[in-house]
Scaffold this motif. Structure first.
Motif, PDB file in Angstrom:
ATOM      1  N   LEU A  46      -5.397  -3.192   1.372  1.00  0.00           N
ATOM      2  CA  LEU A  46      -5.613  -3.235  -0.079  1.00  0.00           C
ATOM      3  C   LEU A  46      -6.330  -4.550  -0.341  1.00  0.00           C
ATOM      4  O   LEU A  46      -5.795  -5.631  -0.031  1.00  0.00           O
ATOM      5  CB  LEU A  46      -4.294  -3.175  -0.840  1.00  0.00           C
TER       6      LEU A  46
ATOM      7  N   ILE B 170       0.852  -1.176   0.000  1.00  0.00           N
ATOM      8  CA  ILE B 170       0.000   0.000   0.000  1.00  0.00           C
ATOM      9  C   ILE B 170       0.889   1.227   0.000  1.00  0.00           C
ATOM     10  O   ILE B 170       1.760   1.381   0.852  1.00  0.00           O
ATOM     11  CB  ILE B 170      -0.929   0.006   1.225  1.00  0.00           C
TER      12      ILE B 170
ATOM     13  N   VAL C 117      -8.873   0.277  -1.646  1.00  0.00           N
ATOM     14  CA  VAL C 117      -8.019   0.564  -0.498  1.00  0.00           C
ATOM     15  C   VAL C 117      -8.993   0.882   0.640  1.00  0.00           C
ATOM     16  O   VAL C 117      -9.728   1.862   0.576  1.00  0.00           O
ATOM     17  CB  VAL C 117      -7.068   1.751  -0.750  1.00  0.00           C
TER      18      VAL C 117
END
Length: 161
Positions: free
Chosen positions: A117, A5, A29
Motif C-alpha cells: 500500500l 492491506i 495498492v
C-alpha cells in the motif's frame, strides 16, 4: 493510526489527483504483477504537460542530462499512469536518490510476492508555487510499515528510507 492491506484489496487501484492543475498526490495498492520487468521500455512523457517544468533549453545541464524530470508519484516501474495528475516537476537528484531508495524497498517486497500500500503526497511551500517542495512517501505491507519518508525537491543527493 494503524495502516494495513485488506485481503480483498484491488491490485493497481490508484487515485492520482490534481488541484488547480498541480498534482497533489496518489495512493495505490501495488501487487507483484504491477512491477514492470527489468529493462522494460519507460513511458513516453514527451506529450504530457507537467506544471512547473522549465523549457527544454533552460532544463539542460548537458545533452541528455536535465535539472528537472517529469517525476512519477506512482513510479513508472510500478505501472504508474503517464498522466499529468501522476507527474510533477521533480529535481533529478530528488528522483535519482531520495525517491529511488524508497522505491527499491517496494521493489524488493513486490519481487518477494508481497503487495504494498503506497501513498505519495506532494507539499507546496506556497499555494502559488508550481513545483512542490517535497513528497511524503509512505508504504505498508501486511507485515506493517515499510517506510515513511519526506523527500525534498532540491538539488542535493538524499539518503532516505
Amino acid at each position: 493510526m494503524s495502516q494495513h492491506i485488506e485481503p480483498d484489496a484491488v491490485c493497481g487501484a490508484s487515485g492520482p489527483c490534481a488541484l488547480h492543475g498541480r498534482s497533489q498526490g496518489a495512493i495505490a495498492v501495488l501487487c507483484p504483477s504491477d512491477l514492470k520487468p527489468t529493462g522494460s521500455k519507460k513511458d513516453d512523457l514527451s506529450g504530457v504537460p507537467v506544471v512547473g517544468m522549465p523549457s527544454p533549453s533552460a532544463n539542460s545541464v548537458r545533452p541528455g542530462v536535465s535539472y528537472f524530470h517529469k517525476t512519477h508519484i506512482i513510479g513508472d516501474k510500478f505501472s504508474g499512469d503517464p498522466v499529468a495528475e501522476n507527474l510533477f516537476a521533480g529535481h533529478s537528484r530528488m528522483n535519482l536518490s531520495g525517491m529511488k531508495r524508497c522505491e527499491r524497498k517496494m521493489i524488493k517486497q513486490l519481487e518477494a510476492g508481497n503487495s504494498v500500500l503506497y501513498s505519495g503526497q506532494l507539499s507546496y511551500a506556497d499555494p502559488s508555487d508550481q513545483r512542490p517542495d517535497a513528497i511524503q512517501m509512505k508504504a505498508f505491507t501486511k507485515a506493517g510499515p515499510l517506510f515513511n519518508a519526506r523527500v525534498q525537491n532540491n538539488d542535493q543527493w538524499q539518503q532516505t528510507c
